[in-house]
Write a protein that holds these residues in place. Structure first.
Motif, PDB file in Angstrom:
ATOM      1  N   VAL A   1       0.844  -1.194   0.000  1.00 36.43           N
ATOM      2  CA  VAL A   1       0.000   0.000   0.000  1.00 36.43           C
ATOM      3  C   VAL A   1       0.881   1.246   0.000  1.00 36.43           C
ATOM      4  O   VAL A   1       1.784   1.383   0.831  1.00 36.43           O
ATOM      5  N   TYR A   2       0.621   2.145  -0.936  1.00 37.62           N
ATOM      6  CA  TYR A   2       1.345   3.408  -0.992  1.00 37.62           C
ATOM      7  C   TYR A   2       0.657   4.360  -0.023  1.00 37.62           C
ATOM      8  O   TYR A   2      -0.478   4.750  -0.206  1.00 37.62           O
ATOM      9  N   GLU A   3       1.392   4.751   0.992  1.00 33.05           N
ATOM     10  CA  GLU A   3       0.837   5.595   2.045  1.00 33.05           C
ATOM     11  C   GLU A   3       1.199   7.056   1.798  1.00 33.05           C
ATOM     12  O   GLU A   3       2.365   7.402   1.619  1.00 33.05           O
ATOM     13  N   ILE A   4       0.193   7.914   1.805  1.00 35.13           N
ATOM     14  CA  ILE A   4       0.371   9.348   1.581  1.00 35.13           C
ATOM     15  C   ILE A   4       0.069  10.071   2.887  1.00 35.13           C
ATOM     16  O   ILE A   4      -1.065  10.023   3.386  1.00 35.13           O
ATOM     17  N   LYS A   5       1.063  10.720   3.441  1.00 35.83           N
ATOM     18  CA  LYS A   5       0.878  11.443   4.693  1.00 35.83           C
ATOM     19  C   LYS A   5       0.876  12.938   4.413  1.00 35.83           C
ATOM     20  O   LYS A   5       1.841  13.486   3.888  1.00 35.83           O
TER      21      LYS A   5
ATOM     22  N   LEU B   1     -10.481  -5.481  -5.219  1.00 35.93           N
ATOM     23  CA  LEU B   1     -10.474  -4.374  -4.271  1.00 35.93           C
ATOM     24  C   LEU B   1      -9.309  -4.471  -3.284  1.00 35.93           C
ATOM     25  O   LEU B   1      -9.470  -4.393  -2.063  1.00 35.93           O
ATOM     26  N   ASP B   2      -8.125  -4.646  -3.829  1.00 38.22           N
ATOM     27  CA  ASP B   2      -6.921  -4.642  -2.999  1.00 38.22           C
ATOM     28  C   ASP B   2      -6.581  -3.206  -2.622  1.00 38.22           C
ATOM     29  O   ASP B   2      -6.581  -2.312  -3.483  1.00 38.22           O
ATOM     30  N   PRO B   3      -6.270  -2.924  -1.347  1.00 41.95           N
ATOM     31  CA  PRO B   3      -5.865  -1.558  -0.963  1.00 41.95           C
ATOM     32  C   PRO B   3      -4.643  -1.128  -1.752  1.00 41.95           C
ATOM     33  O   PRO B   3      -3.666  -1.867  -1.874  1.00 41.95           O
ATOM     34  N   PHE B   4      -4.689   0.082  -2.312  1.00 45.12           N
ATOM     35  CA  PHE B   4      -3.606   0.570  -3.168  1.00 45.12           C
ATOM     36  C   PHE B   4      -2.988   1.852  -2.613  1.00 45.12           C
ATOM     37  O   PHE B   4      -1.774   1.989  -2.558  1.00 45.12           O
ATOM     38  N   TYR B   5      -3.834   2.833  -2.238  1.00 44.64           N
ATOM     39  CA  TYR B   5      -3.383   4.053  -1.586  1.00 44.64           C
ATOM     40  C   TYR B   5      -4.004   4.138  -0.187  1.00 44.64           C
ATOM     41  O   TYR B   5      -5.150   3.733   0.018  1.00 44.64           O
ATOM     42  N   ARG B   6      -3.254   4.705   0.753  1.00 47.41           N
ATOM     43  CA  ARG B   6      -3.790   5.038   2.073  1.00 47.41           C
ATOM     44  C   ARG B   6      -3.444   6.502   2.349  1.00 47.41           C
ATOM     45  O   ARG B   6      -2.282   6.908   2.229  1.00 47.41           O
ATOM     46  N   ILE B   7      -4.439   7.291   2.709  1.00 45.64           N
ATOM     47  CA  ILE B   7      -4.247   8.723   2.954  1.00 45.64           C
ATOM     48  C   ILE B   7      -4.308   8.991   4.460  1.00 45.64           C
ATOM     49  O   ILE B   7      -5.263   8.587   5.128  1.00 45.64           O
ATOM     50  N   ARG B   8      -3.287   9.687   4.974  1.00 46.31           N
ATOM     51  CA  ARG B   8      -3.230  10.013   6.395  1.00 46.31           C
ATOM     52  C   ARG B   8      -3.020  11.513   6.543  1.00 46.31           C
ATOM     53  O   ARG B   8      -2.204  12.110   5.830  1.00 46.31           O
TER      54      ARG B   8
END
Length: 361
Positions: free
Chosen positions: A27-31, A230-237
């Motif tokens: 998962v690419y995490e965007i903070k 529906l695999d998680p791809f981006y996560r926004i924090r």
């Protein structure tokens, strides 16, 4: 190819975030750091050019409100829920035809909620009749599919129909249902919690498509899922303002003045950019991730391509962001825009003006 993609995503994560902030290497995490509403982001940094389309105003095509816009084969398809119609214009703004077939007969619908276009067919989501009606692009009726959900958004891609559903009171309740093109159910996804109350009936987009890949993110969700699994791809924090994982966003009224978190609104996926917007102290902030150069920028967008004008897109399609603005608002608040675009003849009661922003590749 799959292993290459995993390595690519992990490399981006390690570039932007310490390892302690990464929950899942796939998962690419965007903070988003604090203070982004104090920063300025130039529109020209990610937009190539802008096309202005004043929509023709005639008795047979008076638009009440615009709820969705799609561009297909040099035509602009416009959803107007108040009029229960889809208006179709040329890219020059000339009115071509209108879908308005309200009733219970063949090819008729009760309450037009959403639409999509795939394989030269127009798919109409009838909320009142709980049907999906298919027409060709000349608006000739083809057939209909029974929809057993109360769905509010539809996407059709690669022979599959994706539906976003409201809460149901019967059995297991899923946010997303996937059908094949004949209407047979393939799967249900994203099980809804029993105690969800669904406060937030807003118009944020749930679906996005880029190069045949489908992205799905429930309203205000911090995760963006990809493709049929529906695999998680981006996560926004959001630093210091992230909604807690152990609470349910759909039990919250995000418009309440006491709601003290930041959540994403609309999101868009392009060849080069992943873009989403959010509100900070009543300011609309955009996050722009350059997927090619692994650069992340966030701030209040300054429209340096049109002097003294705003930037407020609501839809994404192919390589475009799309905005509409009421003619009355233009006349009252943006007179310099009218002069610069040779639109001085626009009157208060004319149909809206469409702005099509071409995204850089």
């Amino acid at each position: 190819m799959k292993e290459d993609m995993k390595y690519y995503i992990l490399s981006i994560i390690l570039l932007f975030f310490p390892c302690s902030e990464v929950c899942d290497s796939d998962v690419y995490e965007i903070k988003i750091l604090k203070g982004t509403n104090q920063k300025e982001l130039l529109l020209s940094s990610f937009v190539e050019n802008i096309k202005i389309v004043p929509l023709e105003t005639k008795d047979e095509c008076l638009i009440s409100q615009i709820d969705k816009i799609r561009i297909f084969k040099d035509e602009i398809y416009i959803l107007d829920k108040m009029n229960n119609a889809v208006f179709i214009y040329g890219i020059d703004g000339k009115h071509h035809r209108t879908l308005f077939k309200v009733g219970n007969g063949p090819g008729e619908y009760l309450q037009l909620m959403d639409f999509d276009i795939w394989d030269n067919q127009l798919f109409i989501l009838d909320f009142g009749g709980r049907n999906i009606l298919k027409y060709d692009c000349n608006l000739n009726y083809i057939n209909k599919i029974k929809n057993y959900n109360f769905s509010t958004q539809i996407l059709v891609n690669n022979g599959l129909i994706y539906l976003y559903n409201l809460k149901s009171k019967k059995g297991d309740d899923y946010k997303c249902t996937i059908l094949n093109i004949s209407g047979q159910k393939k799967s249900d996804k994203l099980l809804r919690k029993d105690n969800e109350n669904l406060f937030n009936h807003n118009e944020c987009n749930v679906f996005a498509v880029n190069n045949g890949e489908v992205f799905i993110s429930p309203v205000y969700d911090k995760l963006i899922y990809k493709d049929v699994n529906l695999d998680p791809f981006y996560r926004i924090r959001f630093e210091g303002k992230e909604f807690p994982d152990d609470r349910n966003i759909e039990e919250q009224n995000v418009n309440d003045q006491d709601f003290d978190y930041i959540v994403k609104n609309n999101y868009y996926v392009f060849d080069r950019y992943f873009i989403f917007d959010y509100l900070v102290q009543d300011q609309r902030v955009f996050c722009v991730l350059d997927r090619l150069n692994n650069q992340l920028n966030a701030g209040v967008v300054k429209n340096d391509l049109i002097q003294d004008y705003r930037f407020f897109p609501r839809w994404g399609d192919k390589n475009y962001l799309i905005e509409e603005i009421n003619a009355g608002i233009l006349c009252e608040y943006f007179p310099d825009f009218l002069k610069s675009m040779n639109l001085e003849k626009l009157s208060l009661n004319d149909n809206p003006v469409i702005l099509i922003y071409e995204i850089k590749k």
